[in-house]
Design an enzyme around this catalytic site. Structure first.
Site, mmCIF file in Angstrom:
data_model
loop_
_atom_site.group_PDB
_atom_site.id
_atom_site.type_symbol
_atom_site.label_atom_id
_atom_site.label_comp_id
_atom_site.label_asym_id
_atom_site.label_seq_id
_atom_site.Cartn_x
_atom_site.Cartn_y
_atom_site.Cartn_z
ATOM 1 N N GLU A 1 -55.966 -22.644 -64.118
ATOM 2 C CA GLU A 1 -56.030 -21.650 -63.036
ATOM 3 C C GLU A 1 -55.175 -22.038 -61.833
ATOM 4 O OE1 GLU A 1 -58.548 -22.711 -64.823
ATOM 5 O OE2 GLU A 1 -60.084 -21.169 -65.117
ATOM 6 N N TRP B 1 -78.224 -36.298 -58.822
ATOM 7 C CA TRP B 1 -77.114 -36.219 -59.763
ATOM 8 C C TRP B 1 -76.622 -37.603 -60.181
ATOM 9 C CZ3 TRP B 1 -73.273 -32.042 -57.499
ATOM 10 C CH2 TRP B 1 -73.891 -30.780 -57.607
ATOM 11 N N THR C 1 -57.395 -20.209 -70.697
ATOM 12 C CA THR C 1 -58.127 -21.451 -70.438
ATOM 13 C C THR C 1 -58.814 -21.906 -71.713
ATOM 14 O OG1 THR C 1 -60.077 -20.217 -69.825
ATOM 15 C CG2 THR C 1 -58.646 -20.876 -68.034
ATOM 16 N N LYS D 1 -78.677 -34.359 -64.380
ATOM 17 C CA LYS D 1 -79.611 -34.136 -63.276
ATOM 18 C C LYS D 1 -80.895 -34.896 -63.561
ATOM 19 C CE LYS D 1 -77.385 -29.789 -62.544
ATOM 20 N NZ LYS D 1 -76.773 -29.397 -63.808
HETATM 21 P P1 AMP Z 1 -57.705 -27.141 -68.032
HETATM 22 O O1 AMP Z 1 -57.696 -25.857 -67.327
HETATM 23 O O2 AMP Z 1 -57.955 -27.033 -69.497
HETATM 24 O O3 AMP Z 1 -56.468 -27.932 -67.740
HETATM 25 O O4 AMP Z 1 -58.931 -27.989 -67.489
HETATM 26 C C1 AMP Z 1 -59.087 -28.236 -66.115
HETATM 27 C C2 AMP Z 1 -60.208 -29.203 -65.913
HETATM 28 O O5 AMP Z 1 -59.874 -30.484 -66.459
HETATM 29 C C3 AMP Z 1 -60.513 -29.488 -64.473
HETATM 30 O O6 AMP Z 1 -61.311 -28.496 -63.886
HETATM 31 C C4 AMP Z 1 -61.217 -30.835 -64.561
HETATM 32 O O7 AMP Z 1 -62.577 -30.684 -64.923
HETATM 33 C C5 AMP Z 1 -60.504 -31.506 -65.692
HETATM 34 N N1 AMP Z 1 -59.489 -32.432 -65.165
HETATM 35 C C6 AMP Z 1 -58.174 -32.227 -65.026
HETATM 36 N N2 AMP Z 1 -57.568 -33.330 -64.549
HETATM 37 C C7 AMP Z 1 -58.534 -34.258 -64.350
HETATM 38 C C8 AMP Z 1 -58.565 -35.605 -63.851
HETATM 39 N N3 AMP Z 1 -57.452 -36.261 -63.473
HETATM 40 N N4 AMP Z 1 -59.757 -36.220 -63.785
HETATM 41 C C9 AMP Z 1 -60.893 -35.602 -64.160
HETATM 42 N N5 AMP Z 1 -60.935 -34.357 -64.649
HETATM 43 C C10 AMP Z 1 -59.770 -33.683 -64.740
#
Ligand code: AMP
Length: 552
Positions: free
Chosen positions: A331, A447, A186, A442
């Site tokens: 994940e 929020w 990640t 916050k």
């Molecule tokens: P990653 O594991 O690096 O792909 O990051 C995942 C995170 O990216 C998610 O938990 C979200 O916070 C963010 N994310 C992914 N797709 C979107 C989306 N379409 N809109 C907003 N946030 C997103």
């Protein structure tokens, strides 16, 4: 009593044998690091993958061993997707935008044995080679004529020599579908990165779901260009889905600027593309600056961060390209939701339909999701209540690689993965992310969703990018600060931007201040790094801080 159907494990190699037998003539086109365009068919891809599987076995790579890549989207990377996983080893795709220190840390944590790399990354590989303890051999993904001169990479092999020296005859082994297939770390905005170890079963199930019409909608009639990197959650599963359905694949290599992408879209007849919002900014700017049109592309999948409304409007209304908003995580393999419309949305006026499309979408079958409050109690799906989003399903992580910690939360004995995203879910099942839980502002015990505030700023014609962060406030705990990058040559003042919020959000949501910067720091996967902005502006003095503001 049991059913009497064949027991056939769900293995990644079956995607390749299917592609070879049933659409072997379909092309995989790649822009190479060298700049030229390379073409091969699925039949050739399968033959070369078998050669590479033999070459790996000859070098002692056994089932479960980790084989790492530092590579762009291209045919050799695709061959490794199948050769490594298909033979029972684990493909570890590393993000080359990370610092050498982090790459070495990840490689050692994963216990990678061999590292394959594109020539672009030679300096990174030299730096990593000096630091890693686990990697024993390096393979430059090129031919003999382009092999680099270096004394800093031990045991350097040539990809095309390995292919040429190995037999095409190879039988893909059959093993337990729960065996590991690939590994991704990640982005890790805090602490060390964590590994997610996918299995053959989770990958195949994810591929079935991803290809569905209301998901990524992949078909034999498509030409798919994944801009989303193969080093980031398996390019959202597109290299697998394309093999499953027989779509033509086009890989852009390292050439991700607007001009190069546009030329490839047009010359290869690309119908579908996929990427994070930041890559589309360059493409749209190029298309607009030169008055160009997309002649074949009719759909683009946008995910990884929220799609700004201005971008969706540009694609759909100016260029006739339908935007499919998607949400997921490393994940989650990564697909969680896709925002496909229901039939009754067809009759809605454009702006109302777009309001639905801007949500992150409905759960694809296989992903169960719910939102909960701080005590873990489930919140209603009314489109208003916002809470932490929990997910479960067969392609969602249950434990991080080489870690004892249990990341799940349990309700009624059932484990759910806490996404760290805050969202609403409406009565139709459409989920909308309002924030990352750590990005939420916050203010006075309530929020404020930073994504809404950013989207409004980005709909201003003078704004290129905007991030909204919480900064300390003596009375309200935190108040929103808007960080803005102006479009080149465009003028807009702090006062004009603040006035732009009037009537668009509740008064207490309006940012307290605006700062203009040259660039917003982006992380290794192209997302805004708000944690870094928070650090940078930690001591920012808000005008009038201490004065009482109406909090309603
Ligand atoms: P990653 O594991 O690096 O792909 O990051 C995942 C995170 O990216 C998610 O938990 C979200 O916070 C963010 N994310 C992914 N797709 C979107 C989306 N379409 N809109 C907003 N946030 C997103």
């Amino acid at each position: 009593m049991l059913g009497s159907m064949m027991q056939q494990p769900l293995l990644i190699s079956s995607l390749l044998t299917h592609a070879e037998r049933h659409h072997g003539d379909v092309q995989v086109v790649s822009r190479r690091v060298e700049g030229d365009v390379h073409r091969q068919t699925y039949r050739e891809l399968a033959a070369r993958s078998r050669r590479m599987a033999n070459a790996l076995a000859a070098r002692g790579v056994a089932a479960g061993d980790r084989v790492a890549t530092l590579a762009w989207n291209g045919y050799r990377h695709m061959e490794l997707y199948y050769a490594v996983s298909g033979s029972g080893a684990v493909l570890h795709t590393i993000n080359p935008r990370l610092h050498p220190e982090q790459v070495a840390w990840i490689a050692d944590h994963a216990e990678d044995r061999i590292l394959f790399f594109d020539l672009t990354f030679l300096p990174l590989v030299e730096a990593v080679a000096a630091r890693t303890k686990s990697i024993r051999a390096y393979v430059a993904m090129t031919d003999r004529a382009h092999m680099p001169e270096t004394s800093k990479v031990p045991d350097l092999l040539c990809y095309e020599d390995l292919i040429a020296g190995a037999s095409e005859r190879y039988t893909w082994p059959v093993f337990d579908e729960n065996a590991p297939s690939s590994l991704c770390y990640t982005s890790g905005t805090t602490g060390n990165p964590k590994g997610v170890l996918y299995s053959h079963r989770s990958t195949i199930l994810h591929t079935y779901a991803a290809a569905l019409p209301d998901a990524l909608n992949c078909s034999a009639r498509d030409t798919i260009l994944p801009v989303v990197p193969m080093f980031h959650v398996n390019a959202w599963g597109l290299p697998y889905a394309a093999c499953m359905v027989g779509a033509k694949l086009v890989f852009p290599g390292p050439h991700l600027d607007g001009k190069s992408l546009y030329e490839l879209f047009e010359s290869e007849g690309v119908t579908v593309s996929a990427g994070v919002p930041t890559v589309w900014q360059g493409l749209l700017a190029h298309v607009e600056a030169h008055g160009l049109k997309f002649s074949t592309m009719h759909r683009t999948i946008i995910g990884g961060s929220a799609c700004p409304p201005a971008m969706m409007r540009d694609f759909q209304q100016r260029h006739g390209v339908q935007v499919l908003h998607a949400w997921g995580m490393t994940e989650m393999s990564p697909l969680g939701t896709v925002c496909a419309l229901r039939s009754r949305h067809a009759a809605l006026p454009e702006e109302q339909r777009m309001a639905v499309q801007l949500k992150q979408g409905r759960a694809v079958y296989g992903v169960d999701m719910k939102i909960v409050d701080a005590e873990g109690a489930e919140l209603p799906q009314d489109g208003k209540a916002a809470g932490e989003l929990l997910v479960r399903g067969p392609w969602i992580v249950s434990r991080y690689f080489n870690s004892e910690d249990d990341p799940l939360v349990y309700a009624d004995g059932v484990g759910w993965f806490p996404t760290g995203d805050v969202s609403t879910i409406d009565a139709d099942g459409y989920m909308q992310i309002t924030d990352r839980s750590k990005d939420v502002i916050k203010s006075g015990g309530e929020w404020i969703g930073s994504i809404d505030l950013e989207n409004i700023a980005m709909s201003h014609p003078a704004v290129a990018t905007a991030a909204c962060i919480g900064v300390k406030h003596p009375k309200w705990d935190e108040r929103p600060l808007l960080v803005v990058v102006r479009k080149p040559g465009a003028e807009v003042t702090r006062e004009q931007l603040l006035a732009f919020y009037e009537g668009k959000v509740a008064r207490w949501w309006t940012p307290d201040d605006v700062v203009f910067v040259d660039a917003i720091p982006l992380g290794a996967t192209g997302k805004m790094q708000k944690t870094r902005l928070r650090e940078q502006f930690a001591n920012h003095e808000l005008p009038g801080a201490g004065a009482v503001r109406p909090h309603a």
